[in-house]
Design a protein around this motif. Structure first.
Motif, PDB file in Angstrom:
ATOM      1  N   ARG A  70       0.862  -1.277   0.033  1.00 26.22           N
ATOM      2  CA  ARG A  70      -0.204  -0.041  -0.114  1.00 26.22           C
ATOM      3  C   ARG A  70       1.122   1.284   0.014  1.00 26.22           C
ATOM      4  O   ARG A  70       1.772   1.246   0.861  1.00 26.22           O
ATOM      5  CB  ARG A  70      -1.022  -0.005   1.264  1.00 26.22           C
ATOM      6  N   VAL A  72       1.315   4.507   0.813  1.00 28.08           N
ATOM      7  CA  VAL A  72       0.621   5.545   1.522  1.00 28.08           C
ATOM      8  C   VAL A  72       1.494   6.481   2.386  1.00 28.08           C
ATOM      9  O   VAL A  72       2.681   5.930   2.895  1.00 28.08           O
ATOM     10  CB  VAL A  72      -0.171   4.626   2.774  1.00 28.08           C
ATOM     11  N   TYR A  91      -5.830   5.477  12.915  1.00 30.58           N
ATOM     12  CA  TYR A  91      -4.795   5.717  11.784  1.00 30.58           C
ATOM     13  C   TYR A  91      -5.444   6.486  10.824  1.00 30.58           C
ATOM     14  O   TYR A  91      -6.602   6.202  10.174  1.00 30.58           O
ATOM     15  CB  TYR A  91      -4.173   4.224  11.525  1.00 30.58           C
ATOM     16  N   GLN A  95      -3.304   7.760   0.364  1.00 30.96           N
ATOM     17  CA  GLN A  95      -2.730   6.637  -0.564  1.00 30.96           C
ATOM     18  C   GLN A  95      -2.776   6.860  -2.167  1.00 30.96           C
ATOM     19  O   GLN A  95      -3.861   7.587  -2.531  1.00 30.96           O
ATOM     20  CB  GLN A  95      -3.828   5.429  -0.153  1.00 30.96           C
ATOM     21  N   HIS A 106      -5.349  -8.738  -0.016  1.00 27.80           N
ATOM     22  CA  HIS A 106      -5.014  -9.066   1.459  1.00 27.80           C
ATOM     23  C   HIS A 106      -6.127  -8.894   2.483  1.00 27.80           C
ATOM     24  O   HIS A 106      -7.060  -8.158   2.065  1.00 27.80           O
ATOM     25  CB  HIS A 106      -3.668  -8.426   2.164  1.00 27.80           C
ATOM     26  N   HIS A 108      -7.242  -8.368   6.676  1.00 29.78           N
ATOM     27  CA  HIS A 108      -7.082  -7.980   8.265  1.00 29.78           C
ATOM     28  C   HIS A 108      -8.105  -7.830   9.088  1.00 29.78           C
ATOM     29  O   HIS A 108      -9.070  -7.608   8.687  1.00 29.78           O
ATOM     30  CB  HIS A 108      -5.876  -7.116   8.386  1.00 29.78           C
ATOM     31  N   ARG A 114     -12.348   4.315   3.338  1.00 24.69           N
ATOM     32  CA  ARG A 114     -11.534   5.144   2.180  1.00 24.69           C
ATOM     33  C   ARG A 114     -12.445   6.348   1.879  1.00 24.69           C
ATOM     34  O   ARG A 114     -13.645   6.076   1.891  1.00 24.69           O
ATOM     35  CB  ARG A 114     -11.485   4.415   0.819  1.00 24.69           C
ATOM     36  N   HIS A 147      -9.317  -7.489   0.433  1.00 19.92           N
ATOM     37  CA  HIS A 147      -9.792  -6.293  -0.494  1.00 19.92           C
ATOM     38  C   HIS A 147      -8.164  -5.922  -1.162  1.00 19.92           C
ATOM     39  O   HIS A 147      -7.208  -6.255  -0.783  1.00 19.92           O
ATOM     40  CB  HIS A 147      -9.862  -4.918   0.443  1.00 19.92           C
ATOM     41  N   HIS A 149      -7.027  -3.001  -4.579  1.00 21.27           N
ATOM     42  CA  HIS A 149      -7.239  -1.790  -5.511  1.00 21.27           C
ATOM     43  C   HIS A 149      -6.124  -1.891  -6.708  1.00 21.27           C
ATOM     44  O   HIS A 149      -5.625  -2.528  -6.983  1.00 21.27           O
ATOM     45  CB  HIS A 149      -6.774  -0.588  -4.693  1.00 21.27           C
ATOM     46  N   ASP A 161      -7.265   6.923   3.835  1.00 18.87           N
ATOM     47  CA  ASP A 161      -7.501   5.875   4.423  1.00 18.87           C
ATOM     48  C   ASP A 161      -7.741   6.089   5.935  1.00 18.87           C
ATOM     49  O   ASP A 161      -6.946   6.901   6.655  1.00 18.87           O
ATOM     50  CB  ASP A 161      -6.181   4.759   4.452  1.00 18.87           C
ATOM     51  N   LEU A 163      -8.342   3.985   9.586  1.00 20.23           N
ATOM     52  CA  LEU A 163      -8.384   2.477  10.125  1.00 20.23           C
ATOM     53  C   LEU A 163      -8.274   2.580  11.786  1.00 20.23           C
ATOM     54  O   LEU A 163      -7.808   3.503  12.231  1.00 20.23           O
ATOM     55  CB  LEU A 163      -7.045   1.688   9.677  1.00 20.23           C
ATOM     56  N   ILE A 165      -6.574   0.857  13.515  1.00 18.23           N
ATOM     57  CA  ILE A 165      -5.270   0.072  14.007  1.00 18.23           C
ATOM     58  C   ILE A 165      -5.028   0.382  15.333  1.00 18.23           C
ATOM     59  O   ILE A 165      -4.696  -0.665  16.004  1.00 18.23           O
ATOM     60  CB  ILE A 165      -4.003   0.650  12.973  1.00 18.23           C
TER      61      ILE A 165
HETATM   62  C1  1HN Z   1      -4.331  -1.379   4.139  1.00 15.35           C
HETATM   63  O1  1HN Z   1      -4.760  -2.495   4.186  1.00 15.35           O
HETATM   64  C2  1HN Z   1      -4.845  -0.158   3.410  1.00 15.35           C
HETATM   65  O2  1HN Z   1      -6.199  -1.925   2.169  1.00 15.35           O
HETATM   66  C3  1HN Z   1      -4.289   1.012   3.751  1.00 15.35           C
HETATM   67  O3  1HN Z   1      -5.589   0.097   1.339  1.00 15.35           O
HETATM   68  C4  1HN Z   1      -3.580   1.116   4.868  1.00 15.35           C
HETATM   69  C5  1HN Z   1      -2.213   0.825   6.653  1.00 15.35           C
HETATM   70  C6  1HN Z   1      -2.147  -0.223   7.712  1.00 15.35           C
HETATM   71  C7  1HN Z   1      -2.425  -1.637   7.478  1.00 15.35           C
HETATM   72  C8  1HN Z   1      -2.998  -1.884   6.379  1.00 15.35           C
HETATM   73  C9  1HN Z   1      -5.452  -0.665   2.105  1.00 15.35           C
HETATM   74  C10 1HN Z   1      -3.124   0.385   5.619  1.00 15.35           C
HETATM   75  C11 1HN Z   1      -3.576  -0.961   5.456  1.00 15.35           C
END
Ligand code: 1HN
Length: 351
Positions: A70, A72, A91, A95, A106, A108, A114, A147, A149, A161, A163, A165
């Protein structure tokens, strides 16, 4: 018999003797543990898009989306540098995806939102359904959904973004994994989630497909804007917020995400808002127009003028007031759903 030690010495000896046993006296820290009012280490901050954008474009030269996974730039709270967060619980980052690039699939347990800032024609895929990103759209990646992109655009596409986190880290509940496909297979046509859940109706037989998270992946800007515009013309203007709506989960009426609340508001031209403060620190993305925010705590006061694509953060229990000579539209998000779930949300509207 030894003479009794003076109090101070007695205490210091006690602390020193119990230290190796992982014991420490509450009475030395009690006031800091239970402050009279929120005392966040976060500070207000503003990121002008004109200043950020060149760094994003340089990142585009420096690394591909695929290599970065990513690509970012994290918006770090100036008082929490190195901690990858904009408030203690959230967080935020900007991006970039360039034409033809792919950010691999991936998943999580952290939930993501977004908010599209610049450019059109990139897509994000969630659980087999792609969504085209357009400026002002609010898009959700539910916890534990695959997900990825990609971009078929002709220019750069940039989004904010958000999150949870730090919240997931706090609970030590983070899991993550990569998909076998770089870009996941599309199993439903674009717009399916919106057609099923986004028209004040829901499928007759369904369960909540993403648990506590909204079944709508994308809340398009044109709809949010239309609602705010109509209300600006026809309904009373709130003295603190202008016209402000929160996004909702159509299955519950509650928040679209379990940890993050999202909002869109319109400040009418000539708006001079009253000050408020709330326990949930909030991140703002300026969609349209211009204005000013004044953020204060105690003697400290910050005044920021903002324009399109600028971002700023109002930390917990700082007073803030918004004004706009020409009118503005602001997207914002905070951890309010968590405060409310815990029964600790507090808001004061000052006159
Ligand atoms: C993540 O998966 C995305 O999917 C963006 O676009 C920022 C920051 C930390 C961990 C995973 C994304 C992220 C992230």
């Amino acid at each position: 018999m030894n003479a009794p030690l003076p109090t101070a010495q007695l205490r210091q000896q006690l602390y020193a003797d119990m230290h190796p046993h992982n014991l420490t006296p509450l009475w030395e820290v009690l006031h800091a543990l239970v402050p009279q009012q929120p005392n966040t280490p976060c500070v207000p901050a503003l990121w002008k898009y004109d200043q950020v954008r060149p760094f994003l474009m340089r990142a585009g030269d420096a690394i591909t989306a695929e290599e970065a996974v990513r690509r970012v730039l994290i918006l770090e709270n100036p008082a929490l540098r190195g901690q990858s967060c904009i408030t203690q619980s959230l967080y935020a980052g900007l991006q970039l995806i360039l034409p033809g690039e792919v950010a691999p699939s991936h998943r999580h347990t952290q939930s993501a939102l977004r908010f599209i800032v610049e450019g059109s024609g990139a897509w994000t895929a969630v659980d087999g359904e792609r969504t085209t990103m357009r400026p002002g759209d609010f898009i959700i990646t539910p916890s534990w959904t695959y997900h990825d992109h990609g971009s078929e655009s002709t220019g750069p596409v940039v989004w904010l973004d958000g999150l949870d986190i730090p919240i997931v880290r706090f609970f030590d509940a983070g899991f993550a994994g990569n998909n076998t496909d770089k870009s996941q297979k599309v199993t439903r046509p674009e717009g399916t989630s919106l057609a099923r859940f986004g028209h004040n109706m829901v499928p007759v037989r369904h369960d909540a497909p993403y648990g506590a998270t909204s079944p709508i992946f994308s809340y398009p800007y044109e709809r949010s804007r239309e609602a705010l515009e109509q209300l600006e013309r026809t309904a009373p203007i709130d003295a603190w917020d202008g016209v402000k709506l929160r996004y909702s989960n159509p299955l519950t009426g509650g928040w679209p995400m379990p940890t993050i609340g999202t909002f869109m508001q319109r400040l009418p031209a000539g708006f001079g808002g009253k000050a408020w403060r709330q326990t949930d620190g909030a991140v703002y993305s300026v969609v349209e127009g211009e204005g000013e925010v004044v953020i204060a705590r105690g003697e400290q006061e910050q005044r920021y003028t903002f324009g399109p694509r600028d971002h700023f953060v109002v930390p917990s229990w700082h007073t803030a007031r918004l004004s706009s000579a020409k009118g503005a539209v602001l997207f914002s998000f905070s951890d309010r759903p968590v405060h409310q779930a815990l029964g600790i949300h507090n808001e004061e509207r000052l006159s």
